[in-house]
Design a protein around this motif. Structure first.
Motif, PDB file in Angstrom:
ATOM      1  N   GLN A 156      45.100 -10.245   7.367  1.00  0.00           N
ATOM      2  CA  GLN A 156      44.148 -10.132   6.449  1.00  0.00           C
ATOM      3  C   GLN A 156      44.594 -10.195   4.971  1.00  0.00           C
ATOM      4  OE1 GLN A 156      40.646  -9.340   5.982  1.00  0.00           O
ATOM      5  NE2 GLN A 156      40.302  -9.231   8.132  1.00  0.00           N
ATOM      6  N   LEU A 157      44.206 -10.852   4.152  1.00  0.00           N
ATOM      7  CA  LEU A 157      44.754 -11.012   2.653  1.00  0.00           C
ATOM      8  C   LEU A 157      43.478 -10.822   1.779  1.00  0.00           C
ATOM      9  CD1 LEU A 157      47.159 -14.299   2.745  1.00  0.00           C
ATOM     10  CD2 LEU A 157      47.764 -11.587   2.162  1.00  0.00           C
ATOM     11  N   ALA A 158      44.040 -10.283   0.379  1.00  0.00           N
ATOM     12  CA  ALA A 158      42.908 -10.225  -0.527  1.00  0.00           C
ATOM     13  C   ALA A 158      43.595 -10.573  -2.161  1.00  0.00           C
ATOM     14  CB  ALA A 158      42.339  -9.044  -0.506  1.00  0.00           C
ATOM     15  N   PHE A 159      42.736 -10.930  -2.931  1.00  0.00           N
ATOM     16  CA  PHE A 159      43.396 -10.947  -4.349  1.00  0.00           C
ATOM     17  C   PHE A 159      42.403 -10.081  -5.122  1.00  0.00           C
ATOM     18  CE2 PHE A 159      40.443 -14.758  -3.987  1.00  0.00           C
ATOM     19  CZ  PHE A 159      39.780 -14.575  -5.249  1.00  0.00           C
ATOM     20  N   THR A 160      42.824  -9.866  -6.447  1.00  0.00           N
ATOM     21  CA  THR A 160      42.204  -9.109  -7.093  1.00  0.00           C
ATOM     22  C   THR A 160      41.346  -9.828  -8.584  1.00  0.00           C
ATOM     23  OG1 THR A 160      43.467  -7.060  -7.057  1.00  0.00           O
ATOM     24  CG2 THR A 160      42.092  -7.181  -8.823  1.00  0.00           C
ATOM     25  N   GLU A 161      40.271  -9.718  -8.471  1.00  0.00           N
ATOM     26  CA  GLU A 161      39.395 -10.612  -9.384  1.00  0.00           C
ATOM     27  C   GLU A 161      39.117  -9.452 -10.715  1.00  0.00           C
ATOM     28  OE1 GLU A 161      38.433 -13.980  -9.748  1.00  0.00           O
ATOM     29  OE2 GLU A 161      38.000 -12.923 -11.645  1.00  0.00           O
ATOM     30  N   PHE A 204      57.400 -19.144 -10.863  1.00  0.00           N
ATOM     31  CA  PHE A 204      58.517 -19.437 -11.438  1.00  0.00           C
ATOM     32  C   PHE A 204      58.620 -19.019 -13.020  1.00  0.00           C
ATOM     33  CE2 PHE A 204      60.810 -22.657 -14.251  1.00  0.00           C
ATOM     34  CZ  PHE A 204      62.136 -22.459 -13.874  1.00  0.00           C
ATOM     35  N   GLN A 205      57.295 -18.957 -13.419  1.00  0.00           N
ATOM     36  CA  GLN A 205      57.080 -18.586 -14.886  1.00  0.00           C
ATOM     37  C   GLN A 205      56.643 -17.086 -14.958  1.00  0.00           C
ATOM     38  OE1 GLN A 205      54.194 -22.035 -15.903  1.00  0.00           O
ATOM     39  NE2 GLN A 205      55.367 -22.158 -17.760  1.00  0.00           N
ATOM     40  N   GLU A 206      56.621 -16.426 -13.739  1.00  0.00           N
ATOM     41  CA  GLU A 206      56.624 -14.930 -13.767  1.00  0.00           C
ATOM     42  C   GLU A 206      55.384 -14.626 -14.308  1.00  0.00           C
ATOM     43  OE1 GLU A 206      60.201 -14.240 -16.330  1.00  0.00           O
ATOM     44  OE2 GLU A 206      61.152 -13.593 -14.363  1.00  0.00           O
ATOM     45  N   VAL A 207      54.242 -15.308 -13.669  1.00  0.00           N
ATOM     46  CA  VAL A 207      52.701 -15.354 -14.393  1.00  0.00           C
ATOM     47  C   VAL A 207      52.516 -13.883 -13.683  1.00  0.00           C
ATOM     48  CG1 VAL A 207      50.481 -16.111 -14.393  1.00  0.00           C
ATOM     49  CG2 VAL A 207      52.300 -17.699 -14.881  1.00  0.00           C
ATOM     50  N   THR A 208      52.018 -12.834 -14.349  1.00  0.00           N
ATOM     51  CA  THR A 208      51.300 -11.775 -13.776  1.00  0.00           C
ATOM     52  C   THR A 208      49.793 -11.886 -13.660  1.00  0.00           C
ATOM     53  OG1 THR A 208      51.613 -10.633 -15.786  1.00  0.00           O
ATOM     54  CG2 THR A 208      53.175 -10.057 -14.441  1.00  0.00           C
ATOM     55  N   HIS A 209      49.100 -12.628 -14.779  1.00  0.00           N
ATOM     56  CA  HIS A 209      47.684 -12.732 -14.954  1.00  0.00           C
ATOM     57  C   HIS A 209      47.387 -14.181 -14.998  1.00  0.00           C
ATOM     58  CE1 HIS A 209      48.632  -8.616 -16.083  1.00  0.00           C
ATOM     59  NE2 HIS A 209      47.234  -8.216 -16.021  1.00  0.00           N
ATOM     60  N   VAL A 210      46.529 -14.646 -14.184  1.00  0.00           N
ATOM     61  CA  VAL A 210      46.149 -16.243 -14.058  1.00  0.00           C
ATOM     62  C   VAL A 210      44.641 -15.734 -14.785  1.00  0.00           C
ATOM     63  CG1 VAL A 210      45.336 -17.904 -12.862  1.00  0.00           C
ATOM     64  CG2 VAL A 210      47.314 -16.732 -12.396  1.00  0.00           C
ATOM     65  N   VAL A 211      44.448 -16.683 -15.939  1.00  0.00           N
ATOM     66  CA  VAL A 211      43.058 -16.572 -16.460  1.00  0.00           C
ATOM     67  C   VAL A 211      42.609 -18.029 -16.599  1.00  0.00           C
ATOM     68  CG1 VAL A 211      41.674 -15.964 -18.370  1.00  0.00           C
ATOM     69  CG2 VAL A 211      43.614 -14.494 -17.952  1.00  0.00           C
ATOM     70  N   ARG A 212      41.398 -18.357 -15.863  1.00  0.00           N
ATOM     71  CA  ARG A 212      41.068 -19.869 -15.506  1.00  0.00           C
ATOM     72  C   ARG A 212      39.740 -19.703 -15.526  1.00  0.00           C
ATOM     73  NH1 ARG A 212      44.562 -21.089 -10.346  1.00  0.00           N
ATOM     74  NH2 ARG A 212      43.041 -19.698  -9.011  1.00  0.00           N
ATOM     75  N   GLY A 213      38.991 -20.976 -15.500  1.00  0.00           N
ATOM     76  CA  GLY A 213      37.709 -20.904 -15.333  1.00  0.00           C
ATOM     77  C   GLY A 213      37.060 -20.760 -14.039  1.00  0.00           C
ATOM     78  N   CYS A 214      35.772 -20.360 -13.903  1.00  0.00           N
ATOM     79  CA  CYS A 214      35.410 -19.878 -12.437  1.00  0.00           C
ATOM     80  C   CYS A 214      35.168 -21.102 -11.580  1.00  0.00           C
ATOM     81  CB  CYS A 214      34.287 -19.179 -12.241  1.00  0.00           C
ATOM     82  SG  CYS A 214      32.827 -19.471 -13.061  1.00  0.00           S
ATOM     83  N   PRO A 235      49.578 -12.473  -8.475  1.00  0.00           N
ATOM     84  CA  PRO A 235      49.186 -12.161  -9.888  1.00  0.00           C
ATOM     85  C   PRO A 235      47.739 -11.664  -9.738  1.00  0.00           C
ATOM     86  CG  PRO A 235      49.348 -14.531  -9.673  1.00  0.00           C
ATOM     87  CD  PRO A 235      49.662 -14.157  -8.422  1.00  0.00           C
ATOM     88  N   ILE A 236      47.401 -11.162 -10.927  1.00  0.00           N
ATOM     89  CA  ILE A 236      45.908 -10.633 -10.739  1.00  0.00           C
ATOM     90  C   ILE A 236      45.160 -11.806 -11.466  1.00  0.00           C
ATOM     91  CG2 ILE A 236      44.373  -9.103 -12.277  1.00  0.00           C
ATOM     92  CD1 ILE A 236      46.654  -7.006 -12.492  1.00  0.00           C
ATOM     93  N   TYR A 237      43.942 -12.183 -10.898  1.00  0.00           N
ATOM     94  CA  TYR A 237      43.085 -13.331 -11.528  1.00  0.00           C
ATOM     95  C   TYR A 237      42.003 -12.684 -12.296  1.00  0.00           C
ATOM     96  CZ  TYR A 237      45.887 -15.951  -8.303  1.00  0.00           C
ATOM     97  OH  TYR A 237      46.845 -16.582  -7.664  1.00  0.00           O
TER      98      TYR A 237
END
Ligand code: GLU
Length: 280
Positions: A156-161, A204-214, A235-237
């Protein structure tokens, strides 16, 4: 604690339009508000459609909008070896297979995922002798992710929106492998495909927060799965709404939306455009 890291990752396959301005500014402001870092990545893996003049125009457009990023920006076209390593790692885990089917054969074998945005393809591995025969004949193939095996192993995997998906999804979201099926991860003509490049480079870019279109919300499931298999951080999305024009159509290259360059040349100031975008 190290500061959060945000990124903007446009593809230089055309000029930026209002939708990109909205996304870049939303991300940049989120970085500012969090005292975070803002990095830029040019996603130029599609060699047939990417052009250096579009890359130059992206840098100009962002500067015009008042956005600054930590230099240097990352070019995916320089990252082949890192993608190759990730692919080898997935192969060593038995999670990818060679698919010799043509585009048409794949299209015919697609099934409608129960709640996916598009029909998905679930293929199968060829028997060793058949695979060797085709390789001996130099038949072209794509590396596909065996999504069922990958999700079975990952559990089971999940991500944070932290924004919201197209259906208002928020919070911890269960990864749903049925959304994408056995996606292509690499092919001779395209080298590596988007999903693999994006997770390797976000790490690689050590991104912690991915902000992008839905529009990329459904892609997050498979990206999270790849992160888990490759041992990459999560990362957090935050997916944001997509801007639509007065005609009700979303701003997109294929809808021939007015470019930021054209808007600028009409004498519109960056401030005027930003006010018009009604950022959240
Ligand atoms: N390069 C992708 C695009 O321009 C965005 C990738 C991402 O934000 O994950 O649509």
């Amino acid at each position: 604690m190290s500061p959060p890291v945000f990124r903007f990752a446009p593809s230089p396959t055309g000029h930026l339009h209002r939708g990109h301005a909205y996304s870049a500014l939303t991300t940049w402001r989120a970085a500012q508000a969090a005292d975070g870092r803002f990095r830029l990545r040019i996603e130029d893996i599609d060699r047939t459609r990417s052009r250096p003049e579009f890359e130059r125009a992206i840098l100009e457009d962002l500067a015009w909008l008042g956005i600054d990023w930590e230099p240097p920006h990352l070019l995916q076209s320089n990252r082949g070896p890192a993608y190759g390593e990730a692919l080898d790692r997935l192969e060593a885990q038995g999670l990818i297979y060679r698919c010799f089917r043509t585009r048409r054969e794949v299209a015919e074998a697609m099934t409608q995922a129960p709640h996916g945005p598009e029909p998905a393809y679930f293929g199968e591995r060829l028997a060793g002798a058949e695979e060797s025969r085709r390789l001996g004949d130099s038949q072209p193939f794509a590396w596909r992710l065996d999504i069922r095996e990958a999700s079975r192993l990952a559990g089971q995997l999940a991500f944070t929106e932290s924004g919201s998906g197209p259906g208002g999804e928020q919070g911890r979201i269960q990864v749903d492998p049925a959304l994408t099926g056995d996606i292509v991860l690499a092919r001779k003509d395209i080298g590596v495909a988007y999903h693999l490049a994006v997770v390797v480079d976000d790490a690689f870019q050590e991104v912690t927060h991915v902000v992008r279109g839905c529009d990329l919300f459904a892609a997050t499931s498979v990206q999270r799965l790849l992160q888990a298999q490759l041992g990459l951080p999560e990362p957090i999305y935050r997916h944001h709404r997509l801007l639509v024009g007065p005609d009700g159509k979303r701003y997109a290259k294929r809808n021939r939306s007015e470019t930021l360059q054209a808007i600028r040349e009409r004498g519109v100031s960056a401030q005027q455009l930003i006010a018009e975008l009604e950022l959240d």
